[in-house]
Design a protein around this motif. Structure first.
Motif, PDB file in Angstrom:
ATOM      1  N   ILE A  44       7.494 -16.362 -21.511  1.00 51.68           N
ATOM      2  CA  ILE A  44       6.923 -15.059 -21.171  1.00 51.68           C
ATOM      3  C   ILE A  44       6.066 -15.244 -19.927  1.00 51.68           C
ATOM      4  O   ILE A  44       5.195 -16.111 -19.899  1.00 51.68           O
ATOM      5  CB  ILE A  44       6.055 -14.507 -22.323  1.00 51.68           C
ATOM      6  N   VAL A  45       6.310 -14.459 -18.904  1.00 53.86           N
ATOM      7  CA  VAL A  45       5.531 -14.530 -17.672  1.00 53.86           C
ATOM      8  C   VAL A  45       4.831 -13.192 -17.465  1.00 53.86           C
ATOM      9  O   VAL A  45       5.474 -12.130 -17.504  1.00 53.86           O
ATOM     10  CB  VAL A  45       6.411 -14.873 -16.461  1.00 53.86           C
ATOM     11  N   VAL A  46       3.528 -13.249 -17.272  1.00 51.60           N
ATOM     12  CA  VAL A  46       2.713 -12.056 -17.039  1.00 51.60           C
ATOM     13  C   VAL A  46       2.010 -12.255 -15.699  1.00 51.60           C
ATOM     14  O   VAL A  46       1.241 -13.198 -15.533  1.00 51.60           O
ATOM     15  CB  VAL A  46       1.690 -11.854 -18.175  1.00 51.60           C
ATOM     16  N   ASP A  47       2.271 -11.377 -14.738  1.00 49.08           N
ATOM     17  CA  ASP A  47       1.783 -11.591 -13.371  1.00 49.08           C
ATOM     18  C   ASP A  47       1.761 -10.255 -12.632  1.00 49.08           C
ATOM     19  O   ASP A  47       2.580  -9.385 -12.933  1.00 49.08           O
ATOM     20  CB  ASP A  47       2.721 -12.578 -12.649  1.00 49.08           C
ATOM     21  N   PRO A  48       0.863 -10.093 -11.656  1.00 52.90           N
ATOM     22  CA  PRO A  48       0.913  -8.866 -10.843  1.00 52.90           C
ATOM     23  C   PRO A  48       2.175  -8.767  -9.996  1.00 52.90           C
ATOM     24  O   PRO A  48       2.546  -7.679  -9.563  1.00 52.90           O
ATOM     25  CB  PRO A  48      -0.325  -8.978  -9.956  1.00 52.90           C
ATOM     26  N   PRO A 748       4.350  -3.018  -1.975  1.00 52.35           N
ATOM     27  CA  PRO A 748       5.393  -2.324  -2.737  1.00 52.35           C
ATOM     28  C   PRO A 748       6.144  -1.310  -1.871  1.00 52.35           C
ATOM     29  O   PRO A 748       5.561  -0.670  -0.984  1.00 52.35           O
ATOM     30  CB  PRO A 748       4.605  -1.603  -3.839  1.00 52.35           C
ATOM     31  N   VAL A 749       7.422  -1.176  -2.139  1.00 48.47           N
ATOM     32  CA  VAL A 749       8.252  -0.230  -1.392  1.00 48.47           C
ATOM     33  C   VAL A 749       7.648   1.167  -1.438  1.00 48.47           C
ATOM     34  O   VAL A 749       7.564   1.879  -0.420  1.00 48.47           O
ATOM     35  CB  VAL A 749       9.686  -0.213  -1.964  1.00 48.47           C
ATOM     36  N   THR A 779       8.486  -5.030  -0.350  1.00 45.46           N
ATOM     37  CA  THR A 779       9.174  -5.711  -1.440  1.00 45.46           C
ATOM     38  C   THR A 779       9.248  -4.852  -2.697  1.00 45.46           C
ATOM     39  O   THR A 779       8.428  -3.953  -2.904  1.00 45.46           O
ATOM     40  CB  THR A 779       8.449  -7.029  -1.775  1.00 45.46           C
ATOM     41  N   LYS A 780      10.237  -5.170  -3.524  1.00 43.40           N
ATOM     42  CA  LYS A 780      10.345  -4.552  -4.848  1.00 43.40           C
ATOM     43  C   LYS A 780       9.698  -5.429  -5.922  1.00 43.40           C
ATOM     44  O   LYS A 780       9.767  -5.103  -7.108  1.00 43.40           O
ATOM     45  CB  LYS A 780      11.808  -4.298  -5.182  1.00 43.40           C
ATOM     46  N   LYS A 790      -3.945   6.882 -14.069  1.00 39.54           N
ATOM     47  CA  LYS A 790      -4.061   6.964 -12.613  1.00 39.54           C
ATOM     48  C   LYS A 790      -3.033   6.042 -11.962  1.00 39.54           C
ATOM     49  O   LYS A 790      -2.872   4.896 -12.365  1.00 39.54           O
ATOM     50  CB  LYS A 790      -5.474   6.552 -12.195  1.00 39.54           C
ATOM     51  N   LYS A 791      -2.348   6.550 -10.940  1.00 41.76           N
ATOM     52  CA  LYS A 791      -1.385   5.721 -10.208  1.00 41.76           C
ATOM     53  C   LYS A 791      -2.143   4.732  -9.329  1.00 41.76           C
ATOM     54  O   LYS A 791      -3.002   5.112  -8.529  1.00 41.76           O
ATOM     55  CB  LYS A 791      -0.479   6.598  -9.340  1.00 41.76           C
ATOM     56  N   VAL A 792      -1.799   3.452  -9.480  1.00 45.30           N
ATOM     57  CA  VAL A 792      -2.510   2.401  -8.759  1.00 45.30           C
ATOM     58  C   VAL A 792      -1.497   1.457  -8.113  1.00 45.30           C
ATOM     59  O   VAL A 792      -0.497   1.083  -8.724  1.00 45.30           O
ATOM     60  CB  VAL A 792      -3.438   1.599  -9.711  1.00 45.30           C
ATOM     61  N   TYR A 793      -1.778   1.080  -6.859  1.00 43.62           N
ATOM     62  CA  TYR A 793      -0.938   0.117  -6.146  1.00 43.62           C
ATOM     63  C   TYR A 793      -1.659  -1.226  -6.046  1.00 43.62           C
ATOM     64  O   TYR A 793      -2.889  -1.293  -5.965  1.00 43.62           O
ATOM     65  CB  TYR A 793      -0.627   0.610  -4.730  1.00 43.62           C
ATOM     66  N   GLN A 794      -0.845  -2.290  -5.993  1.00 36.06           N
ATOM     67  CA  GLN A 794      -1.352  -3.637  -5.746  1.00 36.06           C
ATOM     68  C   GLN A 794      -0.594  -4.251  -4.575  1.00 36.06           C
ATOM     69  O   GLN A 794       0.588  -3.969  -4.385  1.00 36.06           O
ATOM     70  CB  GLN A 794      -1.165  -4.532  -6.979  1.00 36.06           C
ATOM     71  N   ILE A 795      -1.288  -5.073  -3.801  1.00 37.43           N
ATOM     72  CA  ILE A 795      -0.633  -5.845  -2.756  1.00 37.43           C
ATOM     73  C   ILE A 795      -1.015  -7.314  -2.933  1.00 37.43           C
ATOM     74  O   ILE A 795      -2.014  -7.633  -3.587  1.00 37.43           O
ATOM     75  CB  ILE A 795      -1.023  -5.375  -1.333  1.00 37.43           C
TER      76      ILE A 795
END
Length: 845
Positions: A44-48, A748-749, A779-780, A790-795
């Motif tokens: 199991i891999v959990v990562d941003p 993110p795209v 990237t996807k 709430k919609k949140v983006y990560q880079i």
């Protein structure tokens, strides 16, 4: 690591979080693949980010950076709710049955009991174990809501309370203040719905992961075992220590600690990071993790009494409490430091050691330099400007220093801080810091031992000599020391004794061989010693075979008790290369040497049931030999060798009570609690009025800036490393630069589309502190997330580039440093900066 790299092949289940071993530890990652191939182990891999590690997993979950405790707390709650726990292990090998003081309060409002707002610290009196012995079956007479305050309130700075000798416990685990019940209450709030709100992992995906990971205890099975693997994606938070604690608690609940294929395993980011901490590369410990003296330690007796844990024996358990030997370790260390000058009459030269009166951690050193109290710095193999946090603040701090000595193999951002982008020729003339640049030997140009993640000390030889005038590190440091000592001899000083009496017995004083140092670290006898049980004699001057020989009477010397046994009369154990592995478990006891005592798996008594029989006979580590009345095995037993199972000695022998602690007196709470990063796009769903940890402190110079709600910083930024580069110096190597020539920002795209950004566009990332410019990598691999509605983006941004290197020197990139973005806030226990999960703005450059 509690276990080791090779041991990963023995697992049935892997949870990989806070690390990306396929890319950052590619050689070690082969053992995870081996487990999948030979044992059908699940991963199991959990990562941003969807990483190369994730591409090999059976289940991948994208998580919001900084919400790991919520996910792990949800796993604990799931295991408890579904009875997927190791009941006998939990009851007998952990602190689950022990009872906590009246007045202890859980943090439903964000605060544990005892919080002092004036100092932002906790009075931990109510966190202590209660007195009372066996309380089994007496829970019905106790009110769960009792909140009686302690009679004697402590005053700041609040010490860790001393444990009572007669600890109260309840073997039925029903007492409302027993740790098991408090644990259930604490994590009952971490429901699948709450996990989704905080982490962004959909409920159905979380439940799938929870079911899979805890399946090793389905229907009471104790043969299977799971491992947790992590790296700096866990440590680099303002609550990093507590993330790791949550994993340890989960593994104790499932009975996975001390077992082949189990444990909690840290992947170290350098070949010798483990060795650096073992040898006190941090301000608050001495070699072997002995505590540093403080001003209240008025003499050696006071110091040793403070740092030596008293044995605590709940009536149902025996306790080895191996740290009761601390006086032996401390005296032997002082003899290694000061040799003949350390005598019983002068308190073993204890007063020569500096007394640490404040926080001298990494971020604080730079803060002190910025404020003007630190006037100079030696920077050897440590690019402090590029490392950060808040690299611009570090540059400003160096402008105020009197001098800087850099020992490196290439010019770097620290040695040329005065040339950083934005500094004009006119400003350069006003910077009065004297910079000394000393060419040092690279890793292939020197010998010595390196201690890897698995605690193996492995000796390496010189491949090529240093070029030109480059020198070995110990050559440079030794000559600086000897010249400083000569100055003290000639001119005196305020307190010359520690310098004049430092023991320097090396064959070549101005350039000590690392073999000489390794022998000194191992330790030797200063008088003839005899083992009363075996009649074995160690003559004065001989190397010690192990730390069991250390004494507190001045007859032994050891620079680090943990390393005692690594270089004996038989020679350098670190140089051994035996490939025998009769068990097939990958212990390789004749390959190099592992601390402590060449043991490959820590706490391995817990690999057996109460009768001393392995939980899984196919993975036998150690076991009780009734005929010999000894613990024996394929590994070195981590236990009192002649303690029979009937004595019920706890397997966690370095703890006073002998038990694996589910409840610990850390600075920010006895149980891990989810707090938001210091910069977060949302309020804490568990307690919105207290989003951040109340004990985490912000620095307060003009350079220390933090994003606040409404500032427009709405994107989460996390940092990471690439396979193709090694931190900050491979950008000087043509081959590495050809592989990854430029800096980039992983976007993110969906976010790129919103901002009109395309691949290879130059983008500007701005935090409350500074900005970073690089090319866009659209990237996807990172998806938008929904966090508490709430919609949140990560880079994500790799750490490697800066303003010195092949590409930088040819002006082929923007020459900005990533850690200009990161905030100056640290974990209150380990003082690690929060490099993961801060807020930024993103725009076209």
């Amino acid at each position: 690591m509690t276990n080791g790299w090779i041991d990963v092949k023995n697992t049935d289940m892997m949870l990989i979080m806070g690390g990306n071993p396929a890319e950052n530890h590619p050689c070690g990652f082969k053992w995870a693949i081996e487990a999948k191939k030979t044992r059908n182990a699940k991963m199991i891999v959990v990562d941003p980010r969807y990483t190369r590690t994730a591409s090999t997993s059976d289940l991948f979950l994208q998580i919001r950076a900084g919400s790991d405790i919520a996910f792990l707390g949800g796993l604990i709650n799931y295991a408890l709710q579904n009875n997927r726990i190791a009941k006998d292990y939990l009851l007998n090998y952990s602190s689950a049955a022990l009872i906590v003081n009246e007045g202890f309060k859980l943090p439903e409002d964000g605060f544990y009991s005892g919080f002092d707002p004036a100092t932002q610290t906790y009075d931990r009196t109510t966190w202590n174990y209660a007195v009372g012995g066996d309380m089994s079956g007496k829970a019905a007479n106790v009110a769960a809501s009792q909140q009686k305050a302690p009679v004697d309130a402590a005053k700041p700075p609040f010490p860790i309370p001393l444990m009572p000798e007669k600890v109260a416990y309840d073997l039925t685990l029903q007492h409302p203040r027993c740790i098991f019940q408090l644990l259930k209450q604490q994590y009952s709030r971490y429901t699948p719905e709450m996990v989704e709100r905080i982490t962004g992992i959909p409920k159905d995906q979380f439940l799938k992961a929870a079911d899979l990971f805890t399946s090793v205890r389905k229907d009471g099975d104790m043969k299977k075992v799971a491992t947790v693997i992590y790296a700096v994606g866990w440590t680099q938070h303002s609550y990093g220590t507590q993330i790791i604690r949550t994993a340890a608690m989960l593994q104790l609940l499932l009975g996975n600690v001390g077992r082949a294929g189990g444990g909690v395993n840290a992947l170290r980011g350098h070949s010798n990071i483990q060795g650096a901490t073992d040898m006190a590369g941090v301000f608050d410990s001495l070699p072997g993790y002995l505590k540093v003296p403080t001003p209240t330690d008025t003499d050696f007796k006071t110091y040793v009494e403070r740092i030596t844990p008293l044995t605590v024996k709940p009536a149902g358990w025996d306790s080895f409490n191996y740290y009761s030997n601390t006086p032996k370790f401390a005296v032997s260390f002082l003899k290694a430091m000061y040799g003949p000058a350390a005598t019983k009459e002068n308190d073993w030269a204890f007063h020569y050691l500096p007394k640490v009166d404040r926080n001298y951690s990494w971020t604080q050193i730079w803060d002190n330099m910025y404020r003007g109290s630190v006037k100079g710095m030696f920077a050897f193999g440590m690019n402090g400007v590029a490392i950060g946090p808040d690299s611009q603040k570090n540059i400003e701090a160096l402008k105020k220093a009197d001098w800087l000595v850099v020992g490196e193999i290439y010019p770097d951002e620290t040695s040329e801080f005065w040339k950083s982008p934005g500094i004009s020729p006119e400003e350069m003339k006003t910077i009065n810091t004297t910079v000394y640049r000393l060419p040092c030997a690279g890793f292939a140009e020197k010998d010595g031992s390196m201690t890897n993640s698995a605690r193996w000390l492995q000796w390496k030889n010189v491949a090529v000599p240093p070029p030109g005038e480059a020198r070995l590190d110990q050559d440079i440091v030794a000559q600086i020391f000897l010249r400083v000592r000569d100055l003290y001899k000639k001119e005196g000083g305020k307190f010359p004794d520690p310098i004049l009496n430092a023991w320097w017995p090396y064959t070549t004083p101005h350039n000590p061989s690392l073999a000489d140092l390794a022998k000194e670290i191992n330790g030797k006898a200063l008088a003839d010693l005899t083992d009363s049980k075996t009649a074995q004699v160690i003559k004065a001057g001989q190397q010690l075979p192990g730390f069991a020989w250390l004494k507190d009477d001045g007859t032994t010397l050891s620079g680090n008790w943990l390393y005692c046994g690594s270089w004996t009369e038989a020679g350098a154990m670190t140089q051994r290369r035996g490939t025998e592995d009769p068990s097939g478990l990958g212990f390789y006891l004749n390959w190099a040497w592992s601390w402590p005592a060449n043991r490959r798996g820590m706490y391995n008594r817990a690999s057996c049931d109460l009768e001393g029989k392995p939980w899984d006979p196919s993975r036998r580590q150690v076991w009780w030999d009734e005929g010999r009345q000894l613990w024996v095995g394929n590994d070195v037993p981590d236990f009192k060798a002649d303690s029979p199972p009937k004595d019920h000695m706890g397997p966690f022998i370095m703890n006073q009570e002998g038990l694996g602690r589910l409840f610990v007196w850390l600075n920010d709470g006895p149980f891990p609690e989810h707090y938001e990063p210091i910069e977060s796009p949302v309020q804490n769903a568990l307690h919105p009025k207290q989003s951040n940890s109340p004990v985490v402190k912000k620095l307060k110079t003009p350079a220390d800036k933090y994003a606040a709600s409404g500032d427009g910083f709405n994107v989460i930024c996390t940092t990471y490393r690439l396979t193709e580069h090694y931190h900050y110096w491979t950008k000087n190597n043509h081959m590495n630069v050809q592989l990854i020539p430029e800096a980039f920002v992983e976007i993110p795209v969906e976010l790129a589309n919103e901002l009109g950004i395309k691949g290879n566009d130059k983008v500007k990332v701005t935090s409350a502190r500074s900005f970073y410019v690089a090319k866009a990598f659209v990237t996807k691999r990172i998806k938008p997330m929904t966090i508490d509605g709430k919609k949140v983006y990560q880079i994500g941004i790799p750490i490697h580039q800066g303003y010195r290197g092949i590409q930088e020197d040819e002006d082929r990139n923007a020459r900005t440093i990533l850690n200009r973005l990161s905030p100056t806030v640290v974990d209150p226990n380990a003082f690690t900066p929060e490099f993961k999960g801060f807020l930024v703005k993103l725009e076209k450059a």
